[in-house]
Design a protein around this motif. Structure first.
Motif, mmCIF file in Angstrom:
data_model
loop_
_atom_site.group_PDB
_atom_site.id
_atom_site.type_symbol
_atom_site.label_atom_id
_atom_site.label_comp_id
_atom_site.label_asym_id
_atom_site.label_seq_id
_atom_site.Cartn_x
_atom_site.Cartn_y
_atom_site.Cartn_z
ATOM 1 N N ILE A 92 -3.577 17.145 2.567
ATOM 2 C CA ILE A 92 -4.446 16.053 2.135
ATOM 3 C C ILE A 92 -3.587 14.812 1.946
ATOM 4 C CG2 ILE A 92 -5.901 15.174 0.255
ATOM 5 C CD1 ILE A 92 -6.896 17.978 -0.229
ATOM 6 N N GLN A 93 -4.128 13.653 2.335
ATOM 7 C CA GLN A 93 -3.432 12.379 2.158
ATOM 8 C C GLN A 93 -4.155 11.573 1.078
ATOM 9 O OE1 GLN A 93 -3.302 9.908 5.645
ATOM 10 N NE2 GLN A 93 -2.076 8.325 4.671
ATOM 11 N N ASP A 108 -8.453 14.267 4.641
ATOM 12 C CA ASP A 108 -8.023 15.616 5.009
ATOM 13 C C ASP A 108 -7.156 15.536 6.263
ATOM 14 O OD1 ASP A 108 -9.369 16.918 2.934
ATOM 15 O OD2 ASP A 108 -11.256 16.906 4.073
ATOM 16 N N LEU A 109 -6.007 16.180 6.220
ATOM 17 C CA LEU A 109 -5.074 16.164 7.348
ATOM 18 C C LEU A 109 -5.401 17.347 8.259
ATOM 19 C CD1 LEU A 109 -1.811 15.285 5.390
ATOM 20 C CD2 LEU A 109 -3.254 13.740 6.712
ATOM 21 N N VAL A 110 -6.350 17.140 9.129
ATOM 22 C CA VAL A 110 -6.802 18.187 10.044
ATOM 23 C C VAL A 110 -6.193 17.934 11.415
ATOM 24 C CG1 VAL A 110 -8.790 19.288 11.111
ATOM 25 C CG2 VAL A 110 -8.940 18.416 8.758
ATOM 26 N N GLU A 111 -5.494 18.912 11.926
ATOM 27 C CA GLU A 111 -4.857 18.766 13.242
ATOM 28 C C GLU A 111 -5.926 18.569 14.306
ATOM 29 O OE1 GLU A 111 -1.170 20.756 15.748
ATOM 30 O OE2 GLU A 111 -2.050 21.818 14.037
ATOM 31 N N GLY A 112 -5.735 17.537 15.103
ATOM 32 C CA GLY A 112 -6.730 17.158 16.101
ATOM 33 C C GLY A 112 -7.524 15.943 15.679
ATOM 34 N N ASP A 113 -7.753 15.813 14.330
ATOM 35 C CA ASP A 113 -8.432 14.622 13.806
ATOM 36 C C ASP A 113 -7.423 13.572 13.346
ATOM 37 O OD1 ASP A 113 -10.857 15.841 14.263
ATOM 38 O OD2 ASP A 113 -11.036 16.600 12.213
ATOM 39 N N THR A 130 0.848 -1.183 0.000
ATOM 40 C CA THR A 130 0.000 0.000 0.000
ATOM 41 C C THR A 130 0.891 1.244 0.000
ATOM 42 O OG1 THR A 130 -1.744 -1.150 1.215
ATOM 43 C CG2 THR A 130 -1.777 1.260 1.258
ATOM 44 N N PHE A 131 0.570 2.216 -0.855
ATOM 45 C CA PHE A 131 1.362 3.441 -0.926
ATOM 46 C C PHE A 131 0.470 4.642 -0.624
ATOM 47 C CE2 PHE A 131 3.955 0.527 -3.282
ATOM 48 C CZ PHE A 131 5.264 0.940 -3.045
ATOM 49 N N PHE A 132 1.099 5.721 -0.120
ATOM 50 C CA PHE A 132 0.342 6.945 0.133
ATOM 51 C C PHE A 132 1.242 8.166 -0.046
ATOM 52 C CE2 PHE A 132 2.243 6.216 4.278
ATOM 53 C CZ PHE A 132 2.600 7.493 4.689
ATOM 54 N N VAL A 133 0.596 9.312 -0.283
ATOM 55 C CA VAL A 133 1.268 10.617 -0.322
ATOM 56 C C VAL A 133 0.477 11.548 0.578
ATOM 57 C CG1 VAL A 133 1.723 12.658 -1.733
ATOM 58 C CG2 VAL A 133 2.308 10.400 -2.612
ATOM 59 N N ALA A 134 1.170 12.227 1.489
ATOM 60 C CA ALA A 134 0.537 13.211 2.365
ATOM 61 C C ALA A 134 1.152 14.577 2.060
ATOM 62 C CB ALA A 134 0.745 12.841 3.836
ATOM 63 N N SER A 135 0.363 15.469 1.473
ATOM 64 C CA SER A 135 0.869 16.751 0.989
ATOM 65 C C SER A 135 0.827 17.817 2.075
ATOM 66 C CB SER A 135 0.038 17.203 -0.212
ATOM 67 O OG SER A 135 0.339 18.534 -0.567
ATOM 68 N N GLU A 136 1.952 18.480 2.280
ATOM 69 C CA GLU A 136 2.010 19.588 3.228
ATOM 70 C C GLU A 136 1.291 20.807 2.661
ATOM 71 O OE1 GLU A 136 3.250 22.115 6.485
ATOM 72 O OE2 GLU A 136 2.788 19.999 6.206
#
Length: 473
Positions: free
Chosen positions: A110-111, A120-125, A100-106
């Motif tokens: 978004i991942q 969605d890379l939401v701080e706290g979630d 499995t591959f992934f990209v998490a964009s700064e």
């Protein structure tokens, strides 16, 4: 009378030869048995190392190699990623590598997953992204995706200006690990435990120990681990320790995975019958040695009268015959030019000043040369031994890495502790402490020995008769 004494001397000499032959034969037999056991253990551990390489190191190297690709950097350096192009690339990698591959964009926070999932890379979630982003490590191993738990390796991606672009990583289902572990356990009989620096179990061949819903099992929760002495638990030094699990004895082998900050514990079940045979054999050998020694003492005392005029000529080498610090410095330079890397071991005779003060310098000299002779007999021809102080030796071991040097020092330490005492002071227990350092780059000898001296000081402070190592950062 002279002929009578000569006869008895001959008898004594013959007896000594026979005794030495018996002891040598016993020692050889034990050595062969230990060697066979070591080879068998090595053969049993080889599949474990193959498993670690294929299932953990290979994904890490795959992620690191792909993370350096120009295509990935250009993709992640954009303010907004092309979703279709990104998912297509990840899907292609998944098909090619069966991971499995992934990209998490700064930039987007978004991942993108290779299965098409977008998060969605939401701080706290989403906690992992922000936790690992602030860590100094460029590669992190973790467990996530709790609905179908996966082992992930997250690699930080930077552009040419060294700006953080986000994470690229690979994942593997924990179910696949359990299947592989089960196969290995059926074939080889041992269990795996992968624990991080806090003792949390990340992977295991026992499905009951695997993490569930972000809750990890800690090593301290295992009954056999909790029964170990606190000192052992705190140091986490379990290598070659025997433990009992469900009334079955297991031998623990320990492997450090420095890339992840993990430790792998390999639990190998011992065959009870083999253990009993080994114990019986050792008991027989000890009994034989006791009988031989008792017989020797009896004959020795019977013939003592005839040996009164026999004097042992002892020629001890003078201290000056060992290279001094200046000569050692020259030898160090020559070895570095010839081999480019070496380990330095400082050897300190424990409580040497007390021996001199209590028994006199004559006994102290015998102790010094007794240990020196042992060290000289157990070094290679290209190794150098010299004087470092009145009670310390320095060993220069070219082309010997730090871990091999540690094993050599441990062997020498054990050998010295098993040396027979000097004849005029049988009550003195001989031991020595060791400090190790290593260099593979041009450095002065003083820089390397300063770390070895710190390690030696640590060995003394921890109680002597120990080996400690301090590497140069």
């Amino acid at each position: 009378m002279k002929a009578f004494r000569t006869l008895h001397r001959s008898i004594l000499l013959l007896f000594l030869v026979v005794t030495v032959a018996i002891v040598t034969l016993v020692h050889f037999s034990i050595t062969q048995i230990v060697a066979e056991q070591s080879r068998a253990q090595q053969q049993s551990l080889s599949p474990a190392f193959s498993l670690i390489t294929s299932e953990l190191m290979k994904p890490l190297h795959t992620a690191q190699a792909l993370g350096q690709s120009k295509e990935l950097m250009e993709l992640m350096d954009k303010p907004k990623l092309d979703k279709e192009k990104t998912v297509a690339m990840l899907d292609r990698l998944e098909q090619e590598f069966n991971l499995t591959f992934f990209v998490a964009s700064e930039n987007e926070r978004i991942q993108y997953m290779s299965d098409g999932l977008v998060v969605d890379l939401v701080e706290g979630d989403v906690s992992w992204y922000f936790k690992y982003k602030d860590m100094p490590q460029n590669a992190v191993a973790d467990i996530g995706k709790w609905e179908d738990a996966h082992f992930y390796i997250d690699i930080k991606i930077f552009n040419e200006q060294n700006e953080f672009l986000g994470f690229f990583g690979v994942g593997k289902s924990l179910k696949s690990f359990l299947q592989i572990f089960s196969t290995y356990k059926q074939q080889y009989g041992y269990d795996f435990i992968f624990a991080d620096e806090q003792g949390d179990i990340m992977l295991s061949s026992d499905a009951r120990l695997m993490a569930r819903y972000s809750r990890f099992t800690n090593m301290s929760e295992l009954s056999w681990y909790a029964s170990l002495p606190k000192k052992v638990q705190n140091s986490r030094a379990l290598n070659n320790r025997l433990v009992t699990i469900n009334q079955q004895e297991y031998l623990i082998a320990e492997v450090n995975l420095n890339q992840f900050g993990w430790t792998v514990y390999l639990l190998s079940p011992l065959d009870k019958r083999q253990t009993e045979i080994s114990q019986a054999f050792i008991a027989s050998v000890i009994t034989l040695l006791v009988i031989v020694f008792a017989l020797f003492l009896t004959v020795y005392h019977l013939l003592s009268y005839f040996r009164k005029d026999m004097h042992k000529d002892v020629v001890l080498p003078h201290h000056a015959r060992l290279p001094d610090r200046n000569q050692v410095n020259d030898d160090y330079k020559n070895l570095m030019r010839a081999y480019h890397s070496l380990s330095i071991i400082l050897v300190d005779i424990d409580h040497f000043s007390v021996i001199n003060d209590t028994y006199g310098r004559s006994i102290g000299d015998e102790v010094y040369h007794h240990i020196l002779s042992y060290l000289q007999d157990n070094l290679r021809s290209k190794d150098i031994i010299g004087r470092w102080s009145s009670e310390e030796f320095i060993l220069l071991l070219p082309e010997i890495g730090p871990h091999e040097a540690f094993e050599i020092a441990e062997s020498l330490r054990e050998g010295i502790s098993n040396l027979r005492p000097v004849e005029r002071a049988l009550q003195i227990k001989l031991t020595a402490s060791f400090g190790i350092s290593y260099t593979a780059t041009p450095r002065t000898i003083s820089e390397v020995t300063s770390h070895a001296e710190d390690a030696l000081y640590q060995a003394r402070r921890d109680g002597c008769n120990l080996v400690r190592m301090q590497l140069i950062n």
